[in-house]
Design an enzyme around this catalytic site. Sequence first.
Site, PDB file in Angstrom:
ATOM      1  N   GLU A 108       0.818  -1.223   0.000  1.00 23.55           N
ATOM      2  CA  GLU A 108       0.000   0.000   0.000  1.00 23.55           C
ATOM      3  C   GLU A 108       0.852   1.275   0.000  1.00 23.55           C
ATOM      4  O   GLU A 108       0.783   2.094   0.917  1.00 23.55           O
ATOM      5  CB  GLU A 108      -0.955  -0.018   1.193  1.00 23.55           C
ATOM      6  CG  GLU A 108      -1.985  -1.128   1.117  1.00 23.55           C
ATOM      7  CD  GLU A 108      -2.924  -1.176   2.318  1.00 23.55           C
ATOM      8  OE1 GLU A 108      -3.948  -1.866   2.243  1.00 23.55           O
ATOM      9  OE2 GLU A 108      -2.615  -0.531   3.350  1.00 23.55           O
TER      10      GLU A 108
ATOM     11  N   GLU B  14      -6.957  -7.545  -1.175  1.00 24.47           N
ATOM     12  CA  GLU B  14      -7.421  -7.424   0.210  1.00 24.47           C
ATOM     13  C   GLU B  14      -8.821  -6.842   0.233  1.00 24.47           C
ATOM     14  O   GLU B  14      -9.115  -5.884  -0.481  1.00 24.47           O
ATOM     15  CB  GLU B  14      -6.533  -6.463   1.025  1.00 24.47           C
ATOM     16  CG  GLU B  14      -5.172  -6.960   1.413  1.00 24.47           C
ATOM     17  CD  GLU B  14      -4.455  -5.948   2.316  1.00 24.47           C
ATOM     18  OE1 GLU B  14      -5.148  -5.177   3.039  1.00 24.47           O
ATOM     19  OE2 GLU B  14      -3.225  -5.905   2.282  1.00 24.47           O
TER      20      GLU B  14
END
Length: 673
Positions: free
Chosen positions: A153, A312
Amino acid sequence: MPETTPRGLTRLAFGGDYNPEQWPESVWQEDVRLMREAGVTMMSVGIFSWALLEPSPGTYDFGWLDRLLDLLQENGVRADLGTPTVVPPAWFYRAHPDALPVTREGVRYEFGSRAAICHSNADYRAAAAAITTKLAERYGHHPALAMWHVHNEYGVPVSACYCDSCAAHFRRWLATTYGTVDAVNEAWGTAFWGQRYADLDQINPPRLTPAAVNPSQALDYKRFADATMRENFVAERDILHRLSPGVPVTTNFMTALSQCDSVDYWAWGREVDIVTNDHYLITDGRRTHVNLAMAADLTRSVAGGAPWLLLEHSTSGVNWQPRNPAKAPGQMARNSLAHVARGSDGAMFFQWRQSRRGAEKFHSAMVPHGGTDTRVWREVVGLGAAVDALSEIRGTRTEADVAVLWDWNSWWAQNLEWRPSVDHDARERADAFYEALYDRHLTVDFAHPEADLSRYPLVVVPALYLMTRAAGNNLTAYVENGGTLVVSYFSGIVDEHDAVHEGAYPGPLRDVLGLTVEEFSPLLPGERVSVSGPDGSELGADVWTEFVVPRGAETVLTYADGLTAGRPAVTRHRLGEGTAWYVSTRLGADGLDALLGWAVGDGRLAPRADLPRDVEVVRRTGESGTYVFAVNHTGSDVKVPLEAQGTELLTGERAAGRLAIPAGAVRVVRLDG
């Protein structure tokens, strides 16, 4: 060349982040048994493991990871293997405290969280390259390896650092980008407020200043920060490509506008072998499934329309919002399959087993604290069977009806200081236009303003404050060649350096829209205006109005009151073979629906009025066939029309005529032929 799908994975991806280092090895055998029960096909491992893999500088311990990857291989589970460079160890920061990022206010962050990284720091870059090299040398040909997962991320929670190392790096970036200090002065307009530089060495990051910082400098620093993170990704990617040839490399994006605003995903999408995304529902009172659809469409668009992977999402509640409600029964599967409908080749979660310690111990997981005698676990097992039943769709592509233009550079520029109104929010307009298209059951591709738009009958511009001359020419040619364009206010105002285009607003859009804007007239909080049509109907608007002067455009709606009373509010301009619409105020949902209804008519898009609200119907097509996904987000059973007979893949039943979808359920039909 690297593969663009996970190596060795012949079904859709199903699994999640697996962090077995949080548990004794005696639990691992139970984990893989449960993975088989749930139908898991791939797990992400090693993402946060740097301190375990390299417990002291240059000393490595790979034994536990050897055993883990062998165990996954023996149980038929593929590995998405992380480079743990998002979490340098404590020993690294003790040796290199200047690798911790510094805020714009001059405060240096401390160790104890994650992603506390100055991406310009040479010691960090060297250490990241070293651990990545060791991993690639050891596991680059491991039979369990499906793909590499670099970092985690990027841009969250820190993207920009303002330390002296970054200042020096920024100057090098400026030299590469502009060549000379004179070119920087020209691009930044430093004649204003006496900010002219005589040498690049005089330039610092846009740190805290007593008044608004130079917006052109601030915009370039956002570009620099994004490019610097991307440099580090590319450095690791290239190591992996060299030492682990043929294995795809990715990093997990957060494309939802509600979750990351510091990364230019158009640029990043060109660097990864597989586009992957993390998505979490934002429980702010909005229709969360609309945000989910928007994020999925945006991710697919960053992938150039190719299949991507949801790496995710959550089985139920998350832990980081002020209030974290559980997902309703059936919602996890519905959310997951909605992503699949819009192009994901699987559905993965954070995480496999719920953590007992740390900041995310209340984040839901595939195996909850309560174990297998829980609703979440039973739904996980059911979802695994559903994902497996859909494996034949792997590699097919989602079909879109319309395009929405979006540019992260424009969003960054619009969000800088001293704009006409703090109430005008680019994300809000993007959300609002997307929701209006969603409610018309139109599937959206997002596109860069300079992309080829010729295949779309309708293109929507919800907020494009920054627009290059090339983008303006692109939209003009699109309309001249028969396209239908809808543009919302405060678009086409500045160029790539945040300089107002010469002449009247809206710069490069003047000709295609057939108008000019003399002046912006933002509204005060709570202030509203009405806009009226020739039939006397009225719509409400707020936040923004403009003094619009038609120069070839026809007036469709007129301001009925306020400072701009009697002036055009919505216009329509015929140019060549196409039509361009302009809306100069913030219309509510009813107004946007009416506007898009007119534009859809111009674009000759077939109406879909027979579909219920909050029921998605999306198509994926490819060599294996054509698939219709119907996702029912309502609490009632519904029926949707099918264009042809087919087989429903989740139940095995034949389907024809009108397809029945139970409340909260999903159906996927492979059409005959």
